[in-house]
Each structure stands twice: as structure tokens, then as C-alpha cells.
Design an enzyme around this catalytic site. Structure first.
Site, PDB file in Angstrom:
ATOM      1  N   THR A  36       0.809  -1.220   0.000  1.00 27.32           N
ATOM      2  CA  THR A  36       0.000   0.000   0.000  1.00 27.32           C
ATOM      3  C   THR A  36       0.839   1.266   0.000  1.00 27.32           C
ATOM      4  O   THR A  36       0.488   2.271  -0.615  1.00 27.32           O
ATOM      5  CB  THR A  36      -0.933  -0.003   1.232  1.00 27.32           C
ATOM      6  N   ASP A  69       1.616  -6.511  -4.284  1.00 30.47           N
ATOM      7  CA  ASP A  69       0.734  -6.481  -3.122  1.00 30.47           C
ATOM      8  C   ASP A  69       1.151  -7.673  -2.268  1.00 30.47           C
ATOM      9  O   ASP A  69       1.388  -8.765  -2.785  1.00 30.47           O
ATOM     10  CB  ASP A  69      -0.721  -6.629  -3.576  1.00 30.47           C
ATOM     11  N   SER A  70       1.250  -7.499  -0.961  1.00 30.59           N
ATOM     12  CA  SER A  70       1.827  -8.579  -0.155  1.00 30.59           C
ATOM     13  C   SER A  70       0.968  -9.840  -0.141  1.00 30.59           C
ATOM     14  O   SER A  70       1.464 -10.914   0.207  1.00 30.59           O
ATOM     15  CB  SER A  70       2.093  -8.106   1.276  1.00 30.59           C
ATOM     16  N   SER A  71      -0.287  -9.738  -0.534  1.00 26.99           N
ATOM     17  CA  SER A  71      -1.104 -10.949  -0.649  1.00 26.99           C
ATOM     18  C   SER A  71      -0.593 -11.872  -1.743  1.00 26.99           C
ATOM     19  O   SER A  71      -0.907 -13.066  -1.762  1.00 26.99           O
ATOM     20  CB  SER A  71      -2.563 -10.575  -0.923  1.00 26.99           C
ATOM     21  N   THR A 130       1.082  -4.846   4.256  1.00 33.72           N
ATOM     22  CA  THR A 130       0.775  -5.262   5.630  1.00 33.72           C
ATOM     23  C   THR A 130       0.158  -6.649   5.730  1.00 33.72           C
ATOM     24  O   THR A 130       0.297  -7.311   6.763  1.00 33.72           O
ATOM     25  CB  THR A 130      -0.179  -4.252   6.296  1.00 33.72           C
ATOM     26  N   THR A 154      -1.737 -22.574  19.785  1.00 28.61           N
ATOM     27  CA  THR A 154      -3.049 -22.215  20.291  1.00 28.61           C
ATOM     28  C   THR A 154      -3.745 -21.212  19.381  1.00 28.61           C
ATOM     29  O   THR A 154      -3.104 -20.351  18.779  1.00 28.61           O
ATOM     30  CB  THR A 154      -2.966 -21.624  21.710  1.00 28.61           C
ATOM     31  N   GLN A 155      -5.069 -21.345  19.305  1.00 32.82           N
ATOM     32  CA  GLN A 155      -5.866 -20.376  18.573  1.00 32.82           C
ATOM     33  C   GLN A 155      -5.964 -19.048  19.321  1.00 32.82           C
ATOM     34  O   GLN A 155      -6.330 -18.032  18.720  1.00 32.82           O
ATOM     35  CB  GLN A 155      -7.280 -20.930  18.344  1.00 32.82           C
ATOM     36  N   CYS A 156      -5.656 -19.057  20.596  1.00 37.21           N
ATOM     37  CA  CYS A 156      -5.756 -17.840  21.399  1.00 37.21           C
ATOM     38  C   CYS A 156      -4.638 -16.870  21.020  1.00 37.21           C
ATOM     39  O   CYS A 156      -3.504 -17.278  20.770  1.00 37.21           O
ATOM     40  CB  CYS A 156      -5.671 -18.159  22.888  1.00 37.21           C
TER      41      CYS A 156
END
Length: 349
Positions: free
Chosen positions: A21, A66-68, A98, A281-283
Site C-alpha cells: 500500500t 501487493d503482499s497478498s 501489511t 493455540t488459537q488464542c
């Protein structure tokens, strides 16, 4: 600060522009990175030539992305640029989109073996060409940290905070505070005065022969997110060859549905044929503790190793890095439990 640290030594940085960006222009298809545009904008802004700023050169990669659209091949390209110019500059600033910045920062943390100079990634949520943007301040802050502070790490600088690259996650798609390191305090904070948290700056004792780049990454890795009702068949299909390593994003402190025999069997079969399974962990905040619950010890019995408090970005890129070195599955597991770049709080060694 004019009469302080910034005037004592004029250092020179290499700014590596990869896309994202920060240097985009509008096109009929939406915002896209434009070749030469970022350099033009920086040359027009006199603040970058202010006496307190370090000298710098800009190197633009081709194609700008684009970083994607970033892939492991692009991580290698960035690492090789740093290696090629390592002796010519005192630090490096990588301008990056980003969306996948945390993956690139994590990958570079492992790939740049023996790093003794700052490599700081930054970008922006709003393009520099717009009057109201976060791009200019992010570049200025990244440059000042890279030029004036001895931080031999890959970092992310965003919205006045400096974070360890392999601890960083993108947490906000709209606000300027786009990144956090949930399980580690910032390495530095840029306010009226710049403050460095020196007691947590990481210095590797493992690579002491100068900078080398590990460019062989094994991309046969992936991330599997657990959810209530996930079936053994789904897990078994995901873990089929050619996969060699998988980050299992488990519940809570590393727990899974161990009463589901088909689920456990799928994990066990994959482990037995040499697939490295890392329990994370998903946390956002916290760590994996496989001995706390029966649903965690069951995961350990199936062959999973703890990822402790590693981010999934760090765990995934660390797996690709270690497998790329040609280590055996057992060696990879041992290194996954070893704090190599400050990516985890707890180490088994």
C-alpha cells in the site's frame, strides 16, 4: 535530538521496496504498487533529507507486489538482497504490504543466520500519495531505529512501536496500530523520546560466523485450524503427502477432540510417517501446555510437539526453514522446541 545521538554518526541505510500500500497509485482495477513512484514521493519530501535523518539508498524489487501475492520465493529474494548489500550499509528497512508482513518478518528472522544489523519491516495502511497517511511517519521511525540503535534482529515498526518480527501478527485491518506482539512487549517505543527495551533484545549465540542466508525452504507445510465437529477424514485428507509439516491451531492451551478416535488416528498416522505436527493455540495471548489437560496429553501421545507461544506465522516459517535444512523429523521437533530467534518464551533446551 538534533544535537544528540542523531548527529554523532551519520549512518547509511538500504531501503528495499517490495510493494504494498505504501507506494501505491490508483488504477482502473484499484490500488496497485507503481514502479518508481515511492522513490519520487520520498525525493519530494524534504524531511527524508533532514540532517537528523540517515543517508539512504532505495532499491526497488521487480515486480512490485501487493503482499497478498508474496510467496516464499519472494522471501528468498529479499534475504538475498540483504546478503548482497550487507557490508555496504549499517541497517536495512524493508517496505512491505501489511497483509503478509508478519509472515515475511518471521521467515527472514530464521533465514538471516548470524544477523548483526537491524532489518526493519514497515508499510502503511494508507498510501503515501494521499494527504492523510501513516506512511511517512512509519518510514521515518523505521529509519531512525535502524540507524541509531543496536538491535540485531528482524523487526516490524508500525505506529511508533518496534516489535520482534517473529512475534508479530497483524491484528487490525483499519486502524494505524495494525500490528501487535501479544506475548512479548515491544522492543522499542517512539514517542518524544525513543525508548529501547534492551533487556529483551535478542542476540543469537548459535550463528557467529557472519551473515549467511538459508535460502532452501520446504514449502510442503501448512496450518490446520481445529473447530468443533472436525472429522478424522478432514484431518487425514489434509495431512496426506506431500505435506511434511503442519501447525495445528488447537483450542486453549493446545487441546483437541481426543475422544474422537478417527481424529487421533489421523494425527498418529501422519506422525508415524514423518510429518512434523506442531501444536499451537488459537488464542492470541497465552501458551500451549500439553500436560495441563487430558485433551492436551492426548495430542502429545499422537506425536504433536508444543509450539508454546509461537505465532502461527512464526511456527509455519520455522517449519519451512528447518525442513529446508534437511533435518530428520525428530531433529525438526527438537529445534521446534528450541528458542532460536526469540520466537518463543519457553524452551525445552
Amino acid at each position: 535530538m538534533i544535537n544528540g545521538v542523531y548527529k554523532k554518526m551519520k549512518k547509511k541505510l538500504l531501503i528495499v521496496y517490495t510493494g504494498g500500500t505504501i507506494g501505491m497509485k490508483k488504477s482502473p482495477d484499484g490500488w496497485i504498487p507503481a514502479s518508481g513512484f515511492l522513490k519520487e514521493l520520498m525525493n519530494e519530501n524534504r524531511v527524508f533529507r533532514n540532517e537528523v535523518m540517515p543517508d539512504f539508498d532505495i532499491l526497488e524489487l521487480e515486480p512490485l507486489l501487493d503482499s497478498s501475492d508474496m510467496s516464499p520465493d519472494d522471501w528468498v529474494k529479499i534475504a538475498k538482497v540483504i546478503e548482497q548489500h550487507y557490508t555496504d550499509y549499517q541497517g536495512f528497512v524493508v517496505l512491505h504490504g501489511t497483509d503478509t508482513m508478519a509472515y515475511t518478518a518471521s521467515a527472514l528472522s530464521f533465514m538471516l543466520e548470524g544477523l548483526e544489523k537491524p532489518v526493519i519491516l514497515t508499510g502503511s495502511q494508507i498510501p503515501m500519495m494521499l494527504p492523510r497517511n501513516d506512511a511517512t511517519e512509519n518510514i521515518i521511525g523505521a529509519m531512525l531505529f535502524a540507524a541509531n540503535h543496536e538491535i540485531p534482529e528482524v523487526c516490524v515498526f508500525f505506529d511508533n512501536i518496534l516489535l520482534r518480527g517473529c512475534r508479530t501478527q497483524k491484528v487490525n485491518a483499519e486502524g494505524f496500530r495494525a500490528f501487535e506482539s501479544p506475548n512479548l512487549p515491544p522492543l522499542g517505543i517512539g514517542g518524544i523520546h525513543i525508548k529501547i527495551n534492551r533487556n529483551i533484545v535478542f542476540r543469537s549465540e548459535m550463528d557467529t560466523n557472519g551473515l549467511t542466508v538459508q535460502s532452501q525452504l520446504d514449502t510442503r507445510v501448512g496450518v490446520l485450524w481445529l473447530f468443533p465437529g472436525i472429522t478424522g477424514e478432514i484431518v487425514k485428507n489434509y495431512l496426506r503427502p506431500p505435506i511434511k509439516g503442519v501447525v495445528i491451531q488447537a483450542f486453549g492451551s493446545g487441546n483437541g477432540p481426543v475422544s474422537n478416535q478417527a481424529f487421533i488416528q489421523a494425527l498418529t498416522e501422519a506422525n508415524d510417517r514423518g510429518v512434523v505436527l506442531v501444536d499451537c493455540t488459537q488464542c492470541t495471548v497465552g501458551t500451549v501446555l500439553l500436560a495441563d489437560y487430558a485433551t492436551g496429553t492426548g495430542m502429545a501421545r499422537a506425536g504433536l510437539v508444543s509450539g508454546y507461544d509461537m505465532t502461527p506465522e512464526a511456527a509455519l516459517t520455522k517449519l519451512a526453514y528447518l525442513l529446508g535444512k534437511g533435518y530428520s523429523p525428530e531433529e525438526v521437533k527438537q529445534w521446534m522446541n528450541t528458542n532460536m530467534r526469540g520466537e518463543m518464551t519457553v524452551s525445552m533446551t
